[in-house]
Design a protein around this motif. Structure first.
Motif, mmCIF file in Angstrom:
data_model
loop_
_atom_site.group_PDB
_atom_site.id
_atom_site.type_symbol
_atom_site.label_atom_id
_atom_site.label_comp_id
_atom_site.label_asym_id
_atom_site.label_seq_id
_atom_site.Cartn_x
_atom_site.Cartn_y
_atom_site.Cartn_z
ATOM 1 N N ASN A 138 5.205 5.882 -1.091
ATOM 2 C CA ASN A 138 5.369 7.307 -0.763
ATOM 3 C C ASN A 138 6.747 7.811 -1.175
ATOM 4 O O ASN A 138 7.594 7.061 -1.649
ATOM 5 C CB ASN A 138 5.106 7.532 0.730
ATOM 6 C CG ASN A 138 6.083 6.778 1.570
ATOM 7 O OD1 ASN A 138 7.231 7.170 1.676
ATOM 8 N ND2 ASN A 138 5.651 5.666 2.140
ATOM 9 N N THR A 139 6.950 9.110 -0.955
ATOM 10 C CA THR A 139 8.208 9.738 -1.367
ATOM 11 C C THR A 139 9.180 9.873 -0.185
ATOM 12 O O THR A 139 10.122 10.652 -0.252
ATOM 13 C CB THR A 139 7.941 11.097 -2.011
ATOM 14 O OG1 THR A 139 6.935 11.764 -1.269
ATOM 15 C CG2 THR A 139 7.475 10.944 -3.441
ATOM 16 N N GLY A 178 0.827 -1.210 0.000
ATOM 17 C CA GLY A 178 0.000 0.000 0.000
ATOM 18 C C GLY A 178 0.857 1.254 0.000
ATOM 19 O O GLY A 178 1.973 1.274 -0.538
ATOM 20 N N ASN A 179 0.340 2.286 0.645
ATOM 21 C CA ASN A 179 1.039 3.578 0.637
ATOM 22 C C ASN A 179 2.434 3.501 1.245
ATOM 23 O O ASN A 179 3.302 4.298 0.884
ATOM 24 C CB ASN A 179 0.236 4.616 1.424
ATOM 25 C CG ASN A 179 -1.061 4.965 0.739
ATOM 26 O OD1 ASN A 179 -1.211 4.750 -0.456
ATOM 27 N ND2 ASN A 179 -1.998 5.488 1.496
HETATM 28 P P1 FAD Z 1 -0.860 1.485 3.655
HETATM 29 O O1 FAD Z 1 0.507 1.000 3.329
HETATM 30 O O2 FAD Z 1 -1.736 1.906 2.520
HETATM 31 O O3 FAD Z 1 -1.543 0.349 4.525
HETATM 32 C C1 FAD Z 1 -2.936 0.084 4.597
HETATM 33 C C2 FAD Z 1 -3.118 -1.368 4.240
HETATM 34 O O4 FAD Z 1 -4.462 -1.751 4.517
HETATM 35 C C3 FAD Z 1 -2.885 -1.651 2.756
HETATM 36 O O5 FAD Z 1 -1.775 -2.534 2.624
HETATM 37 C C4 FAD Z 1 -4.191 -2.262 2.285
HETATM 38 O O6 FAD Z 1 -4.018 -3.307 1.351
HETATM 39 C C5 FAD Z 1 -4.781 -2.770 3.596
HETATM 40 N N1 FAD Z 1 -6.246 -2.946 3.549
HETATM 41 C C6 FAD Z 1 -7.163 -2.085 3.052
HETATM 42 N N2 FAD Z 1 -8.400 -2.601 3.177
HETATM 43 C C7 FAD Z 1 -8.251 -3.808 3.789
HETATM 44 C C8 FAD Z 1 -9.165 -4.825 4.177
HETATM 45 N N3 FAD Z 1 -10.486 -4.716 3.975
HETATM 46 N N4 FAD Z 1 -8.664 -5.948 4.774
HETATM 47 C C9 FAD Z 1 -7.324 -6.084 4.988
HETATM 48 N N5 FAD Z 1 -6.424 -5.154 4.617
HETATM 49 C C10 FAD Z 1 -6.880 -4.030 4.026
HETATM 50 N N6 FAD Z 1 4.101 10.499 3.901
HETATM 51 C C11 FAD Z 1 5.206 11.089 4.434
HETATM 52 O O7 FAD Z 1 5.311 11.203 5.645
HETATM 53 N N7 FAD Z 1 6.212 11.552 3.635
HETATM 54 C C12 FAD Z 1 6.131 11.506 2.277
HETATM 55 O O8 FAD Z 1 7.059 11.930 1.582
HETATM 56 C C13 FAD Z 1 4.964 10.956 1.702
HETATM 57 N N8 FAD Z 1 4.829 10.937 0.348
HETATM 58 C C14 FAD Z 1 3.775 10.288 -0.220
HETATM 59 C C15 FAD Z 1 3.740 10.182 -1.614
HETATM 60 C C16 FAD Z 1 2.767 9.409 -2.227
HETATM 61 C C17 FAD Z 1 2.740 9.298 -3.712
HETATM 62 C C18 FAD Z 1 1.817 8.719 -1.424
HETATM 63 C C19 FAD Z 1 0.800 7.827 -2.070
HETATM 64 C C20 FAD Z 1 1.817 8.867 -0.026
HETATM 65 C C21 FAD Z 1 2.781 9.653 0.594
HETATM 66 N N9 FAD Z 1 2.860 9.803 1.988
HETATM 67 C C22 FAD Z 1 3.954 10.413 2.556
HETATM 68 C C23 FAD Z 1 1.778 9.297 2.872
HETATM 69 C C24 FAD Z 1 2.059 7.925 3.492
HETATM 70 O O9 FAD Z 1 2.563 7.041 2.540
HETATM 71 C C25 FAD Z 1 0.755 7.380 4.100
HETATM 72 O O10 FAD Z 1 0.140 8.359 4.924
HETATM 73 C C26 FAD Z 1 0.993 6.141 4.972
HETATM 74 O O11 FAD Z 1 1.830 5.211 4.327
HETATM 75 C C27 FAD Z 1 -0.360 5.500 5.294
HETATM 76 O O12 FAD Z 1 -0.267 4.498 6.277
HETATM 77 P P2 FAD Z 1 0.086 2.947 5.951
HETATM 78 O O13 FAD Z 1 1.527 2.845 5.645
HETATM 79 O O14 FAD Z 1 -0.370 2.138 7.093
HETATM 80 O O15 FAD Z 1 -0.827 2.706 4.671
#
Ligand code: FAD
Length: 404
Positions: A64-65, A59-60
């Protein structure tokens, strides 16, 4: 690689789901894996499963960057991101994993007297919080960032707010490090397991329905970033969250040219250089709600234009790849780490563009909340109720936005 992956050991086990756990974390991104890690490492809770619908880190957290910083200005955000940055600074030792945390410094450019005042105010707030901030004038910027266009750019550069302890990290290594650490402490990491329903009896969660069967649990944490509204709806909740695509771009590998992370809020553009040499950059959201992790061309054009006006040399580089991720946008740009009205159900979302830097802090604070039922001091203001009452809103979207 030349071994054809033979005799490579798995970094973590691949267990089948058990019929029940004390705690289930829905979502195997950075925040979910970090929560599981700290539940086990700090609170001794190892009867925990992380359920991920795809693969861990897909996922994100892997899109991300990679910018890591603690340069927020408002009470609430200030202490939280400061807490998170301190955890980053010990993370490689904590996880025994190289996450390539590089404190190369973040510079937020400003382009008017008013923006200079705002940058000075934010810098003072950062210093009051115990973090670092230096106000740069135009001459300092010219010396540190000689490749910027100081003469003809659309918005003249007045100076910058420099945060030396800010920088970058290798995003997917962070997911892998937390995953391995949680697994080593007994947490079950279960991939290809989508949660399709949340079971509730008498106002208390009892378990989840998944594509791999029903699993019972005493406590459940929703940590699914861009899919927060969908998963919360399974428990009958309507969240104050909109999902939008954010795109990013990387060029072919170049020799070292950009030493810092540079942000250009006025033009919606920011850039850094990866250790592999690619220039990594991005801009603003695609401004329509969507659950598709793929963006559209108008924003590509907008980001390229902003990059070219600030840094004309960018036009010589060849673009290698672009991609998108789904942002969980909250109305005030600040996140939610809180209990819900359903007993045993906890919520962690609303990270907008800026949740990567929050990964250790969010996992640490969410684990504290889930284990003790009390908010962690550093995340005490991240209440869901602020969107109902209007009390305690932390409108800091601008700091999260173009500054990533
Ligand atoms: P995710 O990795 O998206 O994890 C959520 C997970 O939940 C996913 O793997 C998904 O598959 C899973 N999921 C969803 N629904 C279900 C379900 N029903 N059952 C089971 N699993 C499910 N942040 C910064 O601080 N610095 C940056 O430079 C930055 N740059 C960014 C650039 C881009 C292009 C993007 C897209 C984001 C950026 N962000 C940045 C934001 C950051 O990446 C996100 O805020 C953060 O990663 C979100 O939390 P996570 O890692 O838990 O999300």
């Amino acid at each position: 690689g030349l071994t054809g992956n033979r005799r490579w050991e798995r970094a973590w086990r691949k267990p089948d789901p058990k019929p029940s756990y004390d705690i289930i974390i829905i979502g195997g991104g950075g925040h979910g894996l970090a929560t599981a890690y700290y539940l086990a490492a700090v609170h001794g809770q190892s009867n925990v499963a992380v359920l991920e619908r795809g693969y861990f880190g897909g996922g994100n957290v892997g899109r991300n960057t990679t910018i890591v910083r603690a340069n927020y200005g408002l009470p609430g955000n200030s202490e939280f991101y400061s807490h998170s940055l301190k955890l980053w600074e010990g993370l490689e030792q904590e996880l025994n994993f190289n996450v390539m945390h590089s404190q190369r410094g973040v510079i937020n450019l400003f382009h008017s007297d008013g923006q200079r005042d705002a940058a000075a105010r934010r810098g003072n707030a950062m210093i009051n919080q115990g973090d670092d901030a230096i106000l740069l004038d135009r001459g300092d910027c010219r010396q540190m960032l000689p490749y910027l266009d100081f003469d003809q750019t659309r918005f003249p550069i007045y100076g910058g707010l420099y945060h030396p302890r800010g920088g970058t990290a290798r995003h997917d290594a962070v997911a892998w490090g937390f995953a391995r650490g949680a697994d080593q402490r007994g947490v079950d990491l279960i991939d290809n397991c989508e949660v399709t329903g949340i079971d509730i009896q008498n106002g208390h969660v009892t378990g989840v329905q998944t594509t791999r069967g029903a699993i019972r649990a005493k406590k459940i944490g929703i940590v699914v970033a861009g899919n927060s509204s969908r998963v919360a709806a399974m428990a009958g909740m309507r969240l104050p969250i909109e999902s939008h695509v954010l795109q990013a771009f990387v060029t072919e590998g170049l020799k070292p040219v950009i030493d810092h992370v540079v942000t250009y809020g006025m033009g919606h553009f920011y850039i850094s250089q990866s250790d592999k040499g690619g220039l990594v950059f991005g801009g603003d959201l695609d401004f329509y709600p969507s659950y598709a992790s793929r963006g559209n061309l108008p924003m590509v054009e907008h980001v390229m234009e902003a990059g070219m006006t600030l840094m004309p040399m960018l036009g010589k580089a060849r673009l290698l790849r672009s991609w998108g991720g789904i942002m969980d946008m909250s109305p005030d740009g600040s996140p939610i780490i809180d209990r819900t009205g359903i007993r045993g159900l906890y919520l962690n979302c609303g990270w907008c563009y800026g949740g990567f830097k929050a990964v250790p802090g969010s996992g640490n604070c969410f684990a504290h909340l889930m284990a003790t039922d009390r908010p962690h001091d550093a995340a005490a203001r991240y209440k869901l109720s602020r969107f109902e009452t209007g009390f305690g809103l932390m409108d800091e979207e601008g700091t999260g936005a173009q500054h990533n």
